[in-house]
Design an enzyme around this catalytic site. Structure first.
Site, short mmCIF file in Angstrom:
data_model
loop_
_atom_site.label_atom_id
_atom_site.label_comp_id
_atom_site.label_asym_id
_atom_site.label_seq_id
_atom_site.Cartn_x
_atom_site.Cartn_y
_atom_site.Cartn_z
N CYS A 153 0.91 -1.16 0.05
CA CYS A 153 -0.05 -0.11 -0.08
C CYS A 153 0.90 1.28 -0.04
O CYS A 153 1.51 1.47 0.83
CB CYS A 153 -1.04 0.00 1.23
N CYS B 204 -0.60 4.20 2.30
CA CYS B 204 -0.48 4.27 3.87
C CYS B 204 -0.41 2.93 4.16
O CYS B 204 0.75 2.39 4.00
CB CYS B 204 -2.00 4.83 4.17
N SER B 205 -1.40 2.16 4.67
CA SER B 205 -0.92 0.89 4.89
C SER B 205 -2.44 0.03 5.08
O SER B 205 -2.73 -0.77 5.87
CB SER B 205 -0.43 0.71 6.40
N CYS B 206 -2.84 0.15 3.87
CA CYS B 206 -4.55 -0.70 3.67
C CYS B 206 -3.97 -1.93 3.91
O CYS B 206 -3.06 -2.55 2.89
CB CYS B 206 -4.90 -0.37 2.43
#
Length: 194
Positions: free
Chosen positions: A92, A95-97
């Site tokens: 991702c 961000c950090s999906c």
């Protein structure tokens, strides 16, 4: 980072805002009861049931939900299948999906800026750092998760597992293999299979 987390937890506990036992139960749930074990069951089903594998390829969200794994950022899923020709890697970049209900808690490195940028710029180099030295002729496809769509890599089924039960096969599937930074475990040695 760990010291900061402990300090924050201590302050919130002293103020009566959280119960440490409740936090521990939530963490334990995502580390051991849901997450990677859920995804491993999905992969094992795909390995043993061609109809399910086809459904997973067409509509991963519905196929995964049919096994009872929904919610917490796993609402819109797509499965990508590793083959002899192609290896898939998930990142991702913004961000950090991450699909918590399928893969559990995201690893720290998944959220780190170096992984998020280098996985796109130099995926072969990043995979080598994880111990995956892929042949030069093997294509690497990088999938960028978003708030609208998250990915599950279906690793290749290890040789020598014909006739194994789904439960036994699920033990070979790791979180990293479902992100693409690892392979399924080798059935003979309990180590990573190539």
């Amino acid at each position: 980072m760990a010291a900061r987390v402990r300090a924050l937890e201590t302050i919130l506990t002293q103020k009566g805002l959280i119960d440490p036992a409740a936090i521990d139960a939530i963490v334990d749930t995502y580390e051991t009861k849901v997450g990677p074990r859920n995804g491993a069951k999905v992969v094992a089903r795909a390995w043993t049931d061609p109809g399910f594998a086809g459904w997973l390829a067409k509509d991963a969200t519905a196929a995964i939900a049919s096994l009872g794994f929904t919610g917490r950022q796993g609402e819109h899923m797509q499965a990508t299948f590793n083959t002899d020709e192609t290896h898939n890697l998930v990142v991702c970049t913004l961000c950090s999906c991450y699909p918590w209900s399928v893969l559990g808690l995201p690893p720290v490195w998944y959220k780190a800026p170096p992984y998020r940028s280098r996985a796109v710029i130099d995926p072969r180099g990043v995979l080598a750092e994880f111990g995956l030295n892929l042949p030069a002729n093997k294509k690497i496809r990088v999938w960028d998760s978003t708030a609208e769509l998250r990915y599950l890599v279906v690793p290749q089924r290890p040789a020598g597992t014909e006739g194994w039960s789904e439960e036994r096969l699920a033990d070979l599937v790791t979180r990293d293999s479902m992100i693409g930074t690892g392979f399924a475990l080798d059935p003979g040695r309990g180590s990573v299979a190539a």
